[in-house]
Design a protein around this motif. Structure first.
Motif, PDB file in Angstrom:
ATOM      1  N   UNK A 177       0.831  -1.203   0.000  1.00  0.00           N
ATOM      2  CA  UNK A 177       0.000   0.000   0.000  1.00  0.00           C
ATOM      3  C   UNK A 177       0.872   1.262   0.000  1.00  0.00           C
ATOM      4  N   UNK A 178       0.407   2.276  -0.715  1.00  0.00           N
ATOM      5  CA  UNK A 178       1.159   3.529  -0.861  1.00  0.00           C
ATOM      6  C   UNK A 178       0.565   4.588   0.061  1.00  0.00           C
ATOM      7  N   UNK A 179       1.364   5.186   0.935  1.00  0.00           N
ATOM      8  CA  UNK A 179       0.829   6.242   1.798  1.00  0.00           C
ATOM      9  C   UNK A 179       0.453   7.471   0.977  1.00  0.00           C
ATOM     10  N   UNK A 180      -0.493   8.256   1.464  1.00  0.00           N
ATOM     11  CA  UNK A 180      -0.877   9.488   0.797  1.00  0.00           C
ATOM     12  C   UNK A 180       0.317  10.437   0.785  1.00  0.00           C
ATOM     13  N   UNK A 181       0.575  11.055  -0.384  1.00  0.00           N
ATOM     14  CA  UNK A 181       1.785  11.888  -0.512  1.00  0.00           C
ATOM     15  C   UNK A 181       1.548  12.983  -1.538  1.00  0.00           C
ATOM     16  N   UNK A 182       2.513  13.891  -1.635  1.00  0.00           N
ATOM     17  CA  UNK A 182       2.448  14.965  -2.617  1.00  0.00           C
ATOM     18  C   UNK A 182       3.607  15.921  -2.393  1.00  0.00           C
ATOM     19  N   UNK A 183       3.502  17.119  -3.004  1.00  0.00           N
ATOM     20  CA  UNK A 183       4.538  18.125  -2.739  1.00  0.00           C
ATOM     21  C   UNK A 183       3.926  19.520  -2.749  1.00  0.00           C
ATOM     22  N   UNK A 184       4.624  20.397  -2.043  1.00  0.00           N
ATOM     23  CA  UNK A 184       4.176  21.778  -1.865  1.00  0.00           C
ATOM     24  C   UNK A 184       5.330  22.687  -2.249  1.00  0.00           C
ATOM     25  N   UNK A 185       5.031  23.787  -2.921  1.00  0.00           N
ATOM     26  CA  UNK A 185       6.060  24.769  -3.284  1.00  0.00           C
ATOM     27  C   UNK A 185       5.867  26.002  -2.410  1.00  0.00           C
ATOM     28  N   UNK A 186       6.860  26.293  -1.590  1.00  0.00           N
ATOM     29  CA  UNK A 186       6.801  27.426  -0.686  1.00  0.00           C
ATOM     30  C   UNK A 186       7.491  27.104   0.628  1.00  0.00           C
ATOM     31  N   UNK A 187       7.576  28.073   1.536  1.00  0.00           N
ATOM     32  CA  UNK A 187       8.313  27.913   2.793  1.00  0.00           C
ATOM     33  C   UNK A 187       7.518  27.154   3.860  1.00  0.00           C
ATOM     34  N   UNK A 188       7.026  25.997   3.509  1.00  0.00           N
ATOM     35  CA  UNK A 188       6.209  25.236   4.457  1.00  0.00           C
ATOM     36  C   UNK A 188       7.081  24.595   5.526  1.00  0.00           C
ATOM     37  N   UNK A 189       6.653  24.730   6.758  1.00  0.00           N
ATOM     38  CA  UNK A 189       7.330  24.078   7.883  1.00  0.00           C
ATOM     39  C   UNK A 189       6.442  23.000   8.503  1.00  0.00           C
ATOM     40  N   UNK A 190       5.142  23.093   8.201  1.00  0.00           N
ATOM     41  CA  UNK A 190       4.203  22.116   8.746  1.00  0.00           C
ATOM     42  C   UNK A 190       3.036  21.954   7.763  1.00  0.00           C
ATOM     43  N   UNK A 191       2.663  20.721   7.506  1.00  0.00           N
ATOM     44  CA  UNK A 191       1.530  20.419   6.627  1.00  0.00           C
ATOM     45  C   UNK A 191       0.591  19.489   7.393  1.00  0.00           C
ATOM     46  N   UNK A 192      -0.681  19.897   7.472  1.00  0.00           N
ATOM     47  CA  UNK A 192      -1.667  19.156   8.261  1.00  0.00           C
ATOM     48  C   UNK A 192      -2.865  18.808   7.376  1.00  0.00           C
ATOM     49  N   UNK A 193      -3.257  17.551   7.408  1.00  0.00           N
ATOM     50  CA  UNK A 193      -4.437  17.118   6.685  1.00  0.00           C
ATOM     51  C   UNK A 193      -5.580  16.822   7.644  1.00  0.00           C
ATOM     52  N   UNK A 194      -6.804  16.937   7.143  1.00  0.00           N
ATOM     53  CA  UNK A 194      -7.992  16.663   7.947  1.00  0.00           C
ATOM     54  C   UNK A 194      -8.804  15.555   7.289  1.00  0.00           C
ATOM     55  N   UNK A 195      -9.206  14.558   8.080  1.00  0.00           N
ATOM     56  CA  UNK A 195     -10.049  13.478   7.593  1.00  0.00           C
ATOM     57  C   UNK A 195     -10.995  13.069   8.708  1.00  0.00           C
ATOM     58  N   UNK A 196     -12.300  13.085   8.399  1.00  0.00           N
ATOM     59  CA  UNK A 196     -13.325  12.733   9.383  1.00  0.00           C
ATOM     60  C   UNK A 196     -13.208  13.574  10.657  1.00  0.00           C
ATOM     61  N   UNK A 197     -12.858  14.858  10.481  1.00  0.00           N
ATOM     62  CA  UNK A 197     -12.755  15.764  11.619  1.00  0.00           C
ATOM     63  C   UNK A 197     -11.479  15.605  12.425  1.00  0.00           C
ATOM     64  N   UNK A 198     -10.596  14.743  11.997  1.00  0.00           N
ATOM     65  CA  UNK A 198      -9.344  14.486  12.719  1.00  0.00           C
ATOM     66  C   UNK A 198      -8.176  15.069  11.937  1.00  0.00           C
TER      67      UNK A 198
END
Length: 242
Positions: A177-198
């Motif tokens: 199984x492949x974990x959810x992934x991607x990339x962001x362009x910019x000075x990101x120090x923290x990336x947070x996802x939300x699923x089912x309110x969590x």
């Protein structure tokens, strides 16, 4: 035994293993013989004999059972460049990593989950030149690609989130199984996802070719592979939303 009985006897004598297959030559010969005898008795007998012979001929020459249909061979399809697509389980020899390979610490026996960029070509989108691969590295160092995510329009270096890869969900799931992934362009120090309110925090690594490009992925123990995010945000060092 009368003439009709003789004709029926001739029909039975010509039956094969398949009861619907009769010897027409024998039946017609016997029919003509019966008709010749019947002519001596009058035309009524001729009509009776003809009715029997015609009935047999229709039964033999009637519709045959339909032939089994042959399924056409699947047509070949041209490769496409979707936003995020599972790739075949094959060596990445034709697509060498661009920049450093990112280790994740996620292991599948002797293999480790890795991420790396490769070159892509979209003739109608000259500003899309890279795609992010979720792959595996074997103990001997060989790389295998499992999933490729890339933009399909615009620029692959515009600020913000780019193609996010989700594990393939279907009759033939991706293995492993492949974990959810991607990339962001910019000075990101923290990336947070939300699923089912969590809220789930992603792990980050900067691309060696461009520090503004941040590769992120979610630990499969915290976010099940294939689970769709309800939202995702990136924040800078001061906690401000980018």
């Amino acid at each position: 035994m009368n003439e009709v009985d003789q004709l029926r006897q001739a029909m039975r004598a010509t039956e094969r293993t398949h009861r619907d297959v009769l010897d027409l030559s024998t039946i017609m010969r016997e029919g003509r013989r019966v008709r010749r005898r019947r002519r001596l008795a009058g035309t009524g007998g001729v009509l009776l004999s003809m009715a029997v012979v015609v009935g047999v001929a229709v039964g033999v020459l009637g519709p045959r059972p339909p032939e089994p249909e042959r399924q056409p061979a699947p047509a070949a399809t041209a490769p496409t460049h979707p936003t995020a697509t599972p790739s075949q389980d094959e060596s990445t020899e034709e697509q060498q990593p661009v920049g450093d390979v990112v280790d994740t610490g996620i292991r599948y026996g002797s293999e480790e989950r890795i991420f790396y960029f490769v070159q892509v070509e979209l003739p109608q989108q000259p500003q899309v030149t890279i795609g992010l691969v979720a792959g595996r590295r074997a103990a001997d160092g060989n790389l295998t690609s499992d999933f490729l995510a890339n933009d399909v329009e615009g620029s692959d270096r515009r600020p913000g989130f780019h193609a996010i890869g989700y594990d393939h969900v279907g009759s033939v799931p991706t293995k492993p199984r492949v974990p959810t992934f991607g990339y962001f362009v910019g000075p990101a120090k923290r990336i947070v996802g939300t699923v089912d309110g969590r809220q789930v925090t992603a792990r980050l690594a900067r691309w060696s070719r461009d520090p503004q490009v941040v590769i992120f992925w979610f630990d499969p123990e915290e976010l099940a592979p294939g689970a769709r995010l309800d939202g995702i945000v990136a924040r800078d060092a001061g906690g401000r939303k980018l």
